[in-house]
Write an enzyme that holds these catalytic residues in place. Sequence first.
Site, PDB file in Angstrom:
ATOM      1  N   GLY A 185      34.453 -24.128 -10.767  1.00 17.70           N
ATOM      2  CA  GLY A 185      35.638 -24.938 -10.953  1.00 17.70           C
ATOM      3  C   GLY A 185      36.303 -25.384  -9.663  1.00 17.70           C
ATOM      4  N   SER A 186      37.626 -25.417  -9.699  1.00 22.60           N
ATOM      5  CA  SER A 186      38.411 -26.043  -8.632  1.00 22.60           C
ATOM      6  C   SER A 186      38.371 -25.298  -7.309  1.00 22.60           C
ATOM      7  CB  SER A 186      39.861 -26.192  -9.095  1.00 22.60           C
ATOM      8  OG  SER A 186      39.929 -27.056 -10.199  1.00 22.60           O
ATOM      9  N   THR A 187      37.755 -24.119  -7.260  1.00 19.79           N
ATOM     10  CA  THR A 187      37.602 -23.448  -5.967  1.00 19.79           C
ATOM     11  C   THR A 187      36.766 -24.296  -5.012  1.00 19.79           C
ATOM     12  OG1 THR A 187      35.663 -22.235  -6.782  1.00 19.79           O
ATOM     13  CG2 THR A 187      37.818 -21.139  -6.960  1.00 19.79           C
ATOM     14  N   PHE A 188      35.970 -25.242  -5.545  1.00 17.96           N
ATOM     15  CA  PHE A 188      35.134 -26.110  -4.718  1.00 17.96           C
ATOM     16  C   PHE A 188      35.924 -27.257  -4.072  1.00 17.96           C
ATOM     17  CE2 PHE A 188      30.316 -25.768  -5.345  1.00 17.96           C
ATOM     18  CZ  PHE A 188      30.378 -24.390  -5.497  1.00 17.96           C
TER      19      PHE A 188
END
Length: 593
Positions: free
Chosen positions: A312-315
């Site tokens: 998810g948004s950790t990227f």
Amino acid sequence: MTRTPLRPLARILAARRAGENPDAIERANLAARHEADRDEQRQRAEGRLLVLGIVFLCAFFMVGMKMSVLAASDPAEPRALASGAQIVAARADITDRNGRILATNLTTHSLYAQPPQMIDPERSAHELAAIFPDLDADKLVKLFTGKRKFIWIKRRISPEQQQAVFDIGDPGLLFGPREMRLYPNGHLAAHILGGAGFGREGVTSAELIGVAGIERAMDETLSDPGRGDVPLRLSLDLTVQAAVERVLAGGMRLMNAKGAAAILMDAQNGEILAMASLPDFDPNDRPRPLVKGDPAESPLFNRAVQGVYELGSTFKVFAAAQAIEERLVSRSTWIDTKGPLTWGRHRIHDLYDHGPALTVEDVIVESSNIGTARIAMMIGPERQQDFLGRLGLFSPTQVELIEAPGAKPLLPKTWSEIHAMTISYGHGMSASPLHLATAYASLLNGGHEVKPTLLIQEAPVRGRQVVSENTSQQMREFLRQVVQRGTATLAEVPGYRVAGKTGTADKPKPQGGYYEDKVIATFAGVFPADDPRYVLVVTLDEPVETSGSEPRRTAGWTAVPVAAEVIRRAAPLLGLAPGVEPSAVEGVTLARN
């Protein structure tokens, strides 16, 4: 030797002229010859006796020396030599970074039977079944009364069980010495240690071999007789590992998750101080692997290393870092966030409406999918692949676990522009939590590549530069803002200046598509933000937070509180004293540990 003729012609002729008997000359010469032969044989016999006496003297001397050595040595049970190769049972201990024992050896015994020597096989079978409930008395009776001359009963027994078998009193029940692998901390660090079992076995010894984890990956080193008593020293801190596992287990129950993983890593050199995967197991009684079904359902599955998930948004921080590094944007560049963003038949949405535009910094802070996708469009697929590859997200990690080489990230078959857009916010590509921790360390520690390791690093390690110090600093500031005013406010731990990013990804179905109510929730961050010492990644599988009127599954409500508690417990154990945050107010200074 020159032999004298028995009838020398000159003497014979002289004797005839003198009227003597010539035969007397022959008899005299024959007697002299016999006398010489006797002298020679006597000398030869005396020489042989002398040599034999010297040999006996040396033999008695050697026997005496051997008896002296045996008299001075400790008593030991004599053992018959096997015709095959010698079985080496010795195996080095495993310790944490402070020398505390994680794995060691314990002397025990095996139990076997020699039916021809048994007095009462039937009684012995029933007695053994009473001592060992997993044995069947009727089967033992058949074995003991059959034609076999040797039967393994138990390859490892406790001292109490040994005494109980000894009390049976049957001479056909015998014990063989064994060394077993002991993990004194039980479940603690189970997935890292893995476990060990018996390899080649004999009556008097058995070979210990690693079957999983670092025991298998470092099997040759641990079994090396040349190591002597030198243990294998890991980078783990046993106290920190225990705290992380305890918090993770509590968070997993509180958030109703089916599984969880956590990694605490040194941001500068990649040393792993704690790594946990739940559910876990006891390596002293390692369960059998699943023969069918999903391997992730087994407690043997290491979610931190083997589990590859869309994170998810950790990227999103990777897209922002690359765009700033390549001077495509600055932190204050405005990015169009009007939605939805349409690309062909694909539509990209944000969870919340962020308005018509956000700065690059606020794209990360507010976690805008649309904003991140537009940044990825500026970068392009080829350059994006190159950057993510430099962060180690395309190949298995090099950590010292036998399971690591099989945990390869899942990538799209073709890396088109739409793939670049979705991967920029963590969808369409899967990696393990350990991949994520390694990439965050490399990006946020000043931009130096790190490689994860479970072994203590004796010398400083400094990898190649993947981003500039300036870019790395800006990303830390972005992530600090995420904790202060963005999606990870529950990660704030006073005094430790936590910086990090949340990620919530829909969980894929085995048959394709995604579940509507199942997610992988992740928090990845560093602390302290201004001088990053440690990276922490916490991942929960299918969490549901149910304290409110409606169930909440996003990482900000599930993974983040668990990560905050990990930091709150682990930071003091790591020697980090709380500090005062830099402030613009006059008279307030920054106190660093």
